[in-house]
Design a protein around this motif. Structure first.
Motif: not given
Length: 270
Positions: A168, A107, A114-117
């Motif tokens: 995403p 990462h 736009g990762w939330e998780r």
């Protein structure tokens, strides 16, 4: 329109992965007396470049601050996982985030998704850049999820990629400062939206040799230009049916080979 005088040149910023070549070529054909200069800027810093007045417009990744910047969405890219050529994932044409649960997923600090998780297992440290993360993938440290254009930008013979169907995605837009919608910005809007030279929806090019002359009657069109090659989405694939290389709608699916294949991109409307 706030720009009463056309600037002597047009400055266009663009973020890594975006290919503005075709639009630049059309600009040079239509406005040979107005030089267009290109500047590549980091995705995270594109908004600041525009607001600081260092560029007249930019091909940026969404989101942007819509209270200060105008934006016309152009296309949305396919997300792929970058992997070594001998990786087990290459056995499939495309994968899901769940398929990467046991992988170390890198990462980088300049990540544009736009990762939330985050999927998979985290690495001990975050690479500083996408380029650094690509080197770690090549070394067998982990895998990397990126927009297709960045996978192509950092192409290596020992790496390949596969589409990730539920990750995403990153959208690209033409953006400019709300308070600086000049005639030249409108000229470029007309080009990216595919207006012809004689279109009544945009400004007409100035006659060759005219000084200070401006065409009148700016109107904003609502047809978004789609496709790549500087003309829309970069979500196309060599060896497969890609995303939005033309103005077509819908998704294409292709077999992923050594250079990757897979889903096409969905052009987004305003």
């Amino acid at each position: 329109m706030t720009g009463s005088e056309a600037p002597p040149s047009f400055r266009l910023a663009y973020v890594p992965g975006v290919t503005p070549d075709k639009w630049v070529r059309i600009w040079n054909e239509r406005l040979p007396g107005v030089p267009l200069s290109l500047t590549q800027v980091p995705a995270a810093g594109a908004g600041g470049v525009l607001l600081d007045g260092d560029a007249d417009a930019g091909l940026v990744r969404l989101p942007v601050d819509r209270t200060l910047l105008s934006a016309i969405p152009l296309y949305t890219e396919t997300t792929v996982v970058l992997i070594p050529r001998d990786h087990l994932v290459t056995a499939a044409d495309e994968v899901t985030v769940g398929d990467l649960a046991d992988e170390i997923v890198l990462h980088p600090l300049d990540d544009v998704l736009g990762w939330e998780r985050l999927p998979g297992r985290p690495a001990l440290e975050r690479p500083a850049t996408t380029a650094d993360a690509v080197e770690l993938v090549a070394a067998g440290i982990g895998v990397l999820l990126v927009p297709l254009s960045l996978a192509r930008l950092h192409h290596r013979k020992d790496l390949t990629y596969r589409t990730v169907t539920d990750a995403p995605e990153s959208s690209v837009a033409l953006s400019w400062p709300e308070a600086a919608h000049t005639d030249r910005v409108e000229d470029f809007i007309g080009i990216v939206r595919g207006r012809t030279v004689n279109s009544t929806r945009g400004r007409q090019p100035e006659p060759t040799g005219a000084k200070g002359g401006k065409a009148t009657g700016r109107q904003s069109g609502d047809a978004t230009r789609r496709g790549t090659g500087g003309n829309g989405r970069t979500g196309t694939r060599t060896g497969g049916t890609g995303r939005g290389a033309s103005a077509g709608k819908g998704r294409g699916r292709g077999k992923g080979g050594g250079t990757g294949g897979g889903r096409g991109s969905r052009p987004r409307h305003r």
